[in-house]
Motif scaffolding. Structure first.
Motif, mmCIF file in Angstrom:
data_model
loop_
_atom_site.group_PDB
_atom_site.id
_atom_site.type_symbol
_atom_site.label_atom_id
_atom_site.label_comp_id
_atom_site.label_asym_id
_atom_site.label_seq_id
_atom_site.Cartn_x
_atom_site.Cartn_y
_atom_site.Cartn_z
ATOM 1 N N VAL A 86 -72.334 6.022 -15.921
ATOM 2 C CA VAL A 86 -72.456 7.482 -15.748
ATOM 3 C C VAL A 86 -72.914 8.127 -17.060
ATOM 4 O O VAL A 86 -73.799 8.992 -17.065
ATOM 5 C CB VAL A 86 -71.109 8.084 -15.292
ATOM 6 C CG1 VAL A 86 -71.153 9.618 -15.366
ATOM 7 C CG2 VAL A 86 -70.794 7.647 -13.871
ATOM 8 N N MET A 87 -72.334 7.684 -18.161
ATOM 9 C CA MET A 87 -72.695 8.269 -19.463
ATOM 10 C C MET A 87 -74.132 7.905 -19.850
ATOM 11 O O MET A 87 -74.846 8.708 -20.457
ATOM 12 C CB MET A 87 -71.717 7.785 -20.528
ATOM 13 C CG MET A 87 -70.298 8.308 -20.339
ATOM 14 S SD MET A 87 -70.215 10.108 -20.363
ATOM 15 C CE MET A 87 -70.606 10.425 -22.083
ATOM 16 N N GLN A 88 -74.535 6.700 -19.525
ATOM 17 C CA GLN A 88 -75.927 6.320 -19.799
ATOM 18 C C GLN A 88 -76.892 7.147 -18.952
ATOM 19 O O GLN A 88 -77.975 7.535 -19.419
ATOM 20 C CB GLN A 88 -76.110 4.827 -19.543
ATOM 21 C CG GLN A 88 -75.442 3.947 -20.608
ATOM 22 C CD GLN A 88 -75.469 2.475 -20.262
ATOM 23 O OE1 GLN A 88 -75.672 2.105 -19.104
ATOM 24 N NE2 GLN A 88 -75.251 1.628 -21.263
ATOM 25 N N LYS A 89 -76.497 7.421 -17.701
ATOM 26 C CA LYS A 89 -77.303 8.296 -16.850
ATOM 27 C C LYS A 89 -77.371 9.698 -17.445
ATOM 28 O O LYS A 89 -78.444 10.337 -17.450
ATOM 29 C CB LYS A 89 -76.686 8.345 -15.442
ATOM 30 C CG LYS A 89 -77.420 9.257 -14.463
ATOM 31 C CD LYS A 89 -78.842 8.776 -14.197
ATOM 32 C CE LYS A 89 -79.534 9.627 -13.145
ATOM 33 N NZ LYS A 89 -80.951 9.216 -12.925
ATOM 34 N N ALA A 90 -76.236 10.173 -17.972
ATOM 35 C CA ALA A 90 -76.208 11.498 -18.607
ATOM 36 C C ALA A 90 -77.140 11.523 -19.814
ATOM 37 O O ALA A 90 -77.837 12.521 -20.054
ATOM 38 C CB ALA A 90 -74.781 11.836 -19.026
ATOM 39 N N GLY A 113 -78.196 17.832 -11.909
ATOM 40 C CA GLY A 113 -77.898 16.401 -11.932
ATOM 41 C C GLY A 113 -76.783 16.071 -12.912
ATOM 42 O O GLY A 113 -75.907 15.239 -12.623
ATOM 43 N N LEU A 114 -76.786 16.734 -14.062
ATOM 44 C CA LEU A 114 -75.743 16.504 -15.063
ATOM 45 C C LEU A 114 -74.381 16.982 -14.566
ATOM 46 O O LEU A 114 -73.367 16.291 -14.742
ATOM 47 C CB LEU A 114 -76.104 17.224 -16.367
ATOM 48 C CG LEU A 114 -77.189 16.560 -17.228
ATOM 49 C CD1 LEU A 114 -77.712 17.521 -18.280
ATOM 50 C CD2 LEU A 114 -76.642 15.293 -17.897
ATOM 51 N N LYS A 115 -74.349 18.133 -13.927
ATOM 52 C CA LYS A 115 -73.072 18.658 -13.425
ATOM 53 C C LYS A 115 -72.505 17.767 -12.325
ATOM 54 O O LYS A 115 -71.280 17.641 -12.189
ATOM 55 C CB LYS A 115 -73.261 20.082 -12.912
ATOM 56 C CG LYS A 115 -73.448 21.110 -14.029
ATOM 57 C CD LYS A 115 -73.522 22.520 -13.475
ATOM 58 C CE LYS A 115 -73.591 23.552 -14.599
ATOM 59 N NZ LYS A 115 -73.648 24.939 -14.080
ATOM 60 N N ALA A 116 -73.388 17.141 -11.559
ATOM 61 C CA ALA A 116 -72.923 16.226 -10.510
ATOM 62 C C ALA A 116 -72.203 15.027 -11.119
ATOM 63 O O ALA A 116 -71.285 14.458 -10.507
ATOM 64 C CB ALA A 116 -74.099 15.767 -9.659
ATOM 65 N N LEU A 117 -72.626 14.652 -12.338
ATOM 66 C CA LEU A 117 -71.994 13.512 -12.995
ATOM 67 C C LEU A 117 -70.538 13.807 -13.365
ATOM 68 O O LEU A 117 -69.722 12.885 -13.459
ATOM 69 C CB LEU A 117 -72.773 13.129 -14.251
ATOM 70 C CG LEU A 117 -74.205 12.609 -14.029
ATOM 71 C CD1 LEU A 117 -74.862 12.296 -15.371
ATOM 72 C CD2 LEU A 117 -74.195 11.362 -13.142
ATOM 73 N N GLU A 120 -68.336 12.596 -10.730
ATOM 74 C CA GLU A 120 -68.175 11.141 -10.789
ATOM 75 C C GLU A 120 -67.191 10.741 -11.880
ATOM 76 O O GLU A 120 -66.392 9.816 -11.714
ATOM 77 C CB GLU A 120 -69.525 10.471 -11.026
ATOM 78 C CG GLU A 120 -70.512 10.635 -9.869
ATOM 79 C CD GLU A 120 -71.777 9.833 -10.086
ATOM 80 O OE1 GLU A 120 -71.680 8.737 -10.684
ATOM 81 O OE2 GLU A 120 -72.852 10.300 -9.669
ATOM 82 N N ILE A 121 -67.254 11.447 -12.997
ATOM 83 C CA ILE A 121 -66.308 11.173 -14.087
ATOM 84 C C ILE A 121 -64.886 11.442 -13.620
ATOM 85 O O ILE A 121 -63.954 10.686 -13.920
ATOM 86 C CB ILE A 121 -66.649 12.024 -15.332
ATOM 87 C CG1 ILE A 121 -67.967 11.554 -15.938
ATOM 88 C CG2 ILE A 121 -65.527 11.948 -16.368
ATOM 89 C CD1 ILE A 121 -68.470 12.419 -17.076
ATOM 90 N N GLY A 122 -64.694 12.517 -12.857
ATOM 91 C CA GLY A 122 -63.370 12.833 -12.325
ATOM 92 C C GLY A 122 -62.852 11.743 -11.400
ATOM 93 O O GLY A 122 -61.663 11.380 -11.451
ATOM 94 N N GLU A 192 -71.179 19.373 -19.790
ATOM 95 C CA GLU A 192 -71.286 20.778 -19.383
ATOM 96 C C GLU A 192 -72.111 21.571 -20.400
ATOM 97 O O GLU A 192 -72.907 22.445 -20.031
ATOM 98 C CB GLU A 192 -69.897 21.397 -19.247
ATOM 99 C CG GLU A 192 -69.135 20.925 -18.015
ATOM 100 C CD GLU A 192 -67.710 21.450 -17.973
ATOM 101 O OE1 GLU A 192 -67.251 21.987 -19.005
ATOM 102 O OE2 GLU A 192 -67.055 21.318 -16.926
ATOM 103 N N LYS A 193 -71.914 21.273 -21.682
ATOM 104 C CA LYS A 193 -72.648 21.961 -22.745
ATOM 105 C C LYS A 193 -74.146 21.660 -22.644
ATOM 106 O O LYS A 193 -74.987 22.569 -22.771
ATOM 107 C CB LYS A 193 -72.117 21.498 -24.102
ATOM 108 C CG LYS A 193 -72.819 22.112 -25.308
ATOM 109 C CD LYS A 193 -72.496 23.577 -25.484
ATOM 110 C CE LYS A 193 -73.061 24.097 -26.805
ATOM 111 N NZ LYS A 193 -72.885 25.570 -26.940
ATOM 112 N N ILE A 194 -74.463 20.381 -22.376
ATOM 113 C CA ILE A 194 -75.878 19.998 -22.234
ATOM 114 C C ILE A 194 -76.496 20.711 -21.033
ATOM 115 O O ILE A 194 -77.606 21.264 -21.117
ATOM 116 C CB ILE A 194 -76.005 18.469 -22.090
ATOM 117 C CG1 ILE A 194 -75.538 17.777 -23.374
ATOM 118 C CG2 ILE A 194 -77.448 18.076 -21.771
ATOM 119 C CD1 ILE A 194 -75.401 16.265 -23.245
ATOM 120 N N ALA A 195 -75.763 20.715 -19.912
ATOM 121 C CA ALA A 195 -76.261 21.385 -18.713
ATOM 122 C C ALA A 195 -76.435 22.882 -18.963
ATOM 123 O O ALA A 195 -77.427 23.492 -18.523
ATOM 124 C CB ALA A 195 -75.296 21.146 -17.553
#
Length: 292
Positions: A86-90, A113-117, A120-122, A192-195
């Motif tokens: 997930v982090m690599q996808k981010a 797409g980032l917020k959807a991750l 997944e992290i949760g 979240e900051k990146i998004a």
């Protein structure tokens, strides 16, 4: 001392009874397959057998503990592997968003797409083994990730007793993964900051370093998990060897040598027959026989 007929008879009966007891013991050993069936048979060996049995039970419990710990660590490693992906996808999305050719619409799409991750992290943060949460410390009954945040603050380690005085930690503290601070941001806050930067039309390239710190922390913990897995696997192998050795020693002390016992039984039967024959001859004369 004058030996009387009564003394002779009493001694003969005592000897015959002893022969019967010995014969009964041999028969019991053959029937049960055990050299010692009760403590009185051999007090010293009985204590040794009980000691080996106790050691065998203890080793079995240590082995079950180690195997349970391995299950926990393997489930943890799988979850951390999922989180790594997930982090690599981010990171891929962040690099894509930092591309100067993206228009605002493309940046909005990447932000979604980032917020959807984060969802997944949760899900990964709330991973379970059985009915226990992996990343909740010792508070394994309560979901650590709630309302989009990692709320668990339990810092306690879960340890399994896998040997005499040997305890192994098998859990990764969720706070050290999901609340790890990189440049003042935890793992979800970083994404979240990146998004947010992308939604504002800004270039998120400056946050790549923060994301990499999160990834490095994650990989460091995966390395610790891998080391613990190797240690527990070695411990299980060692316990297997101990169990086999203890069973072998117990077998030598507890199980009967059938060939020897059958031979002893045959000899004892011969001795008993001789005792009965001799006794019959020694008590056969009576006073009447001498008065004839």
């Amino acid at each position: 001392m004058r030996v009387t007929q009564k003394m002779l008879s009493t001694q003969m009966i005592r000897n015959i009874q002893q022969n019967y007891r010995t014969l009964s013991q041999y028969q019991e050993q053959i029937a049960s397959g055990k050299a010692v069936n009760k403590t009185s048979d051999d007090p010293v060996k009985s204590i040794q057998i009980m000691s080996y049995r106790s050691a065998l039970v203890e080793t079995g419990q240590f082995k079950r503990n180690a195997e349970d710990g391995l299950d926990w660590l393997e489930a943890t490693d799988k979850s951390l592997d999922d989180l790594t992906q997930v982090m690599q996808k981010a990171r891929e999305l962040t690099v894509q968003g930092a591309n100067g050719v993206n228009n605002q619409e493309a940046k909005q799409s990447i932000a979604i797409g980032l917020k959807a991750l984060i969802g997944e992290i949760g899900d990964i943060a709330n991973a379970k083994i059985g009915d226990r949460f992996l990343f909740a410390g010792t508070d394994t009954d309560t979901a650590p990730f709630q309302d989009g945040k990692f709320v668990n603050i339990n810092q306690n380690s879960l340890s399994w007793n896998v040997g005499q005085g040997i305890y192994m930690n098998v859990n990764v503290k969720g706070t050290e993964i999901f609340n790890f601070q990189a440049d003042g941001l935890n793992i979800t806050a970083t994404i979240e900051k990146i998004a947010g930067e992308l939604e504002l039309g800004n270039n998120p390239e400056q946050l790549l370093g923060t994301l990499d710190k999160q990834l490095n922390n994650l990989l460091a913990h995966r390395s610790i998990v891998g080391t613990n897995v190797n240690r527990l696997e070695m411990m299980v192998n060692r316990l297997d060897e101990t169990e086999i050795t203890t069973k072998s020693i117990l077998s030598k002390n507890e199980e009967v040598d059938l060939a020897k016992v059958i031979t002893d039984l045959t000899n004892q039967q011969t001795i008993l027959n001789a005792a009965l024959s001799s006794g019959a001859k020694s008590i056969q004369p009576t006073l009447v026989d001498f008065l004839r």
